[in-house]
Design an enzyme around this catalytic site. Sequence first.
Site, short mmCIF file in Angstrom:
data_model
loop_
_atom_site.label_atom_id
_atom_site.label_comp_id
_atom_site.label_asym_id
_atom_site.label_seq_id
_atom_site.Cartn_x
_atom_site.Cartn_y
_atom_site.Cartn_z
CG HIS A 1 -1.87 -1.07 1.38
ND1 HIS A 1 -2.04 -1.79 2.53
CD2 HIS A 1 -2.77 -1.57 0.50
CE1 HIS A 1 -3.00 -2.69 2.37
NE2 HIS A 1 -3.46 -2.59 1.14
CE LYS B 1 -13.03 -7.33 3.68
NZ LYS B 1 -12.53 -6.51 2.55
NE ARG C 1 -2.44 -7.59 -4.14
CZ ARG C 1 -3.18 -7.80 -3.07
NH1 ARG C 1 -2.62 -8.08 -1.91
NH2 ARG C 1 -4.49 -7.74 -3.15
CB SER D 1 -3.99 -6.77 4.63
OG SER D 1 -3.68 -5.46 4.23
P1 ADP Z 1 -9.58 -4.41 -0.13
O1 ADP Z 1 -10.26 -5.01 1.07
O2 ADP Z 1 -10.40 -3.33 -0.79
O3 ADP Z 1 -8.98 -5.37 -1.10
P2 ADP Z 1 -6.86 -3.91 0.70
O4 ADP Z 1 -6.45 -3.03 1.85
O5 ADP Z 1 -6.56 -5.35 0.79
O6 ADP Z 1 -8.39 -3.60 0.53
O7 ADP Z 1 -6.23 -3.35 -0.64
C1 ADP Z 1 -6.39 -2.02 -1.08
C2 ADP Z 1 -5.67 -1.80 -2.41
O8 ADP Z 1 -4.27 -1.98 -2.25
C3 ADP Z 1 -6.07 -2.76 -3.53
O9 ADP Z 1 -6.09 -2.04 -4.75
C4 ADP Z 1 -4.96 -3.77 -3.56
O10 ADP Z 1 -4.81 -4.34 -4.84
C5 ADP Z 1 -3.79 -2.88 -3.22
N1 ADP Z 1 -2.68 -3.67 -2.67
C6 ADP Z 1 -2.70 -4.50 -1.63
N2 ADP Z 1 -1.50 -5.10 -1.43
C7 ADP Z 1 -0.69 -4.61 -2.40
C8 ADP Z 1 0.68 -4.84 -2.79
N3 ADP Z 1 1.44 -5.72 -2.13
N4 ADP Z 1 1.15 -4.17 -3.85
C9 ADP Z 1 0.36 -3.30 -4.52
N5 ADP Z 1 -0.92 -3.05 -4.24
C10 ADP Z 1 -1.45 -3.69 -3.20
#
Ligand code: ADP
Length: 154
Positions: free
Chosen positions: A17, A41, A90, A128
């Site tokens: 992120h 969730k 990703r 995450s």
């Molecule tokens: P959600 O529950 O909406 O998926 P996340 O917090 O998991 O929320 O992810 C938010 C955004 O960050 C998404 O666009 C996801 O693809 C991106 N993201 C998560 N991990 C990575 C990473 N390692 N590299 C690039 N983008 C990421």
Amino acid sequence: MRIAVFPGSFDPITLGHLDIAKRALPLFDKIIIAVGENANKKYMFPLEQRLSWIERTFKTHNKITCDSYTGLTTEYCRQQNARFILRGLRNPADFEFEKAVAQANRKLYPEIETVFLLTASGLSFISSSIARDVIRHGGDYKQFVPEAVTIHPG
Ligand code: ADP
């Protein structure tokens, strides 16, 4: 003003992120990291905790603010006058999912444009959910998350 909303759960914020938000800085005047609260969730960390880690991570970046919202991301973007949604990609699974969400969002708010940045090589395995598993089992989570994320056991 080019305002982007970077929506997500950020449960917790990871180095993936952080990389996406930093690389988007030259594209926008303002980036709102928006923690979505979905009543259906289950989160590992409370909203206040997730927000405070994000605030501490970006405290030296004055273009980046953080906020939380409930309901539709497009409605939140309208309220904030944001014409862009920022998301990271990703892998092909992210792409298929994000494509459907971005297309649906454009039906709901035709002026919105979703901007995707490809994850930096070396960070694409980070999620995450992996960070949460490592934390839950007492592993070295520090290598997956920004420095601000500190977990006090117990
Ligand atoms: P959600 O529950 O909406 O998926 P996340 O917090 O998991 O929320 O992810 C938010 C955004 O960050 C998404 O666009 C996801 O693809 C991106 N993201 C998560 N991990 C990575 C990473 N390692 N590299 C690039 N983008 C990421």
